[in-house]
Design a protein around this motif. Structure first.
Motif, mmCIF file in Angstrom:
data_model
loop_
_atom_site.group_PDB
_atom_site.id
_atom_site.type_symbol
_atom_site.label_atom_id
_atom_site.label_comp_id
_atom_site.label_asym_id
_atom_site.label_seq_id
_atom_site.Cartn_x
_atom_site.Cartn_y
_atom_site.Cartn_z
ATOM 1 N N ARG A 51 69.938 25.911 3.167
ATOM 2 C CA ARG A 51 69.241 25.108 2.146
ATOM 3 C C ARG A 51 68.238 25.974 1.392
ATOM 4 O O ARG A 51 67.569 26.844 1.966
ATOM 5 C CB ARG A 51 68.519 23.935 2.803
ATOM 6 N N LEU B 181 71.341 25.270 -2.491
ATOM 7 C CA LEU B 181 71.662 26.311 -1.527
ATOM 8 C C LEU B 181 71.084 27.655 -1.952
ATOM 9 O O LEU B 181 70.797 27.892 -3.118
ATOM 10 C CB LEU B 181 73.187 26.458 -1.399
ATOM 11 N N ALA C 99 74.240 21.892 2.545
ATOM 12 C CA ALA C 99 73.252 21.352 1.605
ATOM 13 C C ALA C 99 72.451 20.213 2.227
ATOM 14 O O ALA C 99 71.284 20.002 1.892
ATOM 15 C CB ALA C 99 73.949 20.888 0.334
#
Length: 299
Positions: A169, A241, A222
């Motif tokens: 992330r 991302l 994600a």
């Protein structure tokens, strides 16, 4: 009266499905109709075609001979269809194309839209699949496929190298990747290459999710379920991302556009493959994981 093709196809379906109920559903008929057809066929031949066991219908030697004959007939019909299509001289008609879901969602649709404008007489049936469809059986006419070693029975061209890297992330900090939770493609994706890579990077108890599509894998990363390997062409464009590694050479594959040799001279196949190659060429840096103008500004 000689047996027709439908009789062979019916017996093959019963054998493949292992019983009348599933075979009837596959053929779009009801169970009683399937029962009557099998009874009439065995009466006509004077031989049993299946042993009725608790575990299902098992072909007798006579039934197995019919299944094998059905396979030969099916192969001959498919071969004739390929050769007939291969002789077409105008770019028109139906074209079955298979491609990975992630590629179709990220990049392929605008390319297909342009193709549809250029060749309005060609109707595309797009089959999204991570697994490789069989072009010899005409499961598809053209495959856009990521592979290190495409089948020697197919012809086509290499379009680009496809780089993969590890992603997480964008809003999280990561220090020791091996201690993080991971997500992984399951072994059915790309022959298990990416699953083996993830397994080598983190112990099994750190792999929180396995999934059978690359699109689902990206969504899982994600969502924060874990870090994992993703194709750079897709993940670099996702603002949720960020890369946690450079491209890993052991994960690299090539993108190909492929068809069966019998179809390569068909007008609609030829113009489609040329169109795909022309459209992918300027996108090579993105596939190879290189900086692409416009993507950095989005991040």
């Amino acid at each position: 009266m000689p047996l027709d093709w439908d009789a062979f196809r019916f017996v093959k379906t019963v054998a493949t499905q292992g019983g009348l109920t599933a075979a009837a559903a596959q053929l779009g008929i009801n169970h009683s109709t399937a029962f009557r057809r099998l009874t009439a066929l065995e009466t006509k031949l004077g031989a049993r075609l299946f042993e009725r066991l608790r575990t299902g219908y098992v072909p007798t030697p006579c039934g197995q001979a019919m299944v094998e004959a059905a396979n030969r007939i099916e192969a001959d019909v498919t071969r004739f269809e390929r050769r007939a299509v291969g002789r077409s001289e105008t770019p028109s008609g139906e074209l079955r194309v298979t491609a990975p879901t992630s590629l179709a969602l990220e990049l392929l649709m605008p390319i297909l839209a342009d193709f549809a404008t250029r060749y309005p007489e060609i109707r595309i049936e797009l089959i999204l699949a991570e697994a490789a469809l069989n072009l010899s059986r005409r499961d598809a006419d053209v495959a856009i496929r990521a592979s290190r070693d495409p089948s020697e029975t197919l012809v086509g061209r290499r379009l680009a190298a496809v780089a993969w890297a590890i992603y997480g992330r964008a809003d999280r900090e990561y220090r020791d990747l091996a201690s993080e939770a991971w997500v992984s493609p399951d072994p059915t994706v790309a022959g298990g290459t990416f699953a083996r890579f993830a397994g080598a990077q983190a112990p099994a108890d750190r792999v929180r999710l396995r999934i059978n599509t690359v699109t689902g894998l990206e969504a899982a990363v994600a969502a924060g379920i874990g870090i994992g390997p993703l194709p750079c062409f897709s993940a670099d464009a996702n603002p949720a991302l960020r890369r946690l590694s450079g491209p890993h050479p052991e994960l690299g594959v090539d993108l190909w556009v492929l068809t069966h040799p019998d179809l390569r001279h068909a007008a609609r196949v030829r113009v489609f493959m040329d169109h795909i190659a022309e459209a992918i060429l300027p996108l090579r840096p993105r596939f190879e994981g290189l900086p692409v103008a416009g993507l950095q500004e989005q991040r």
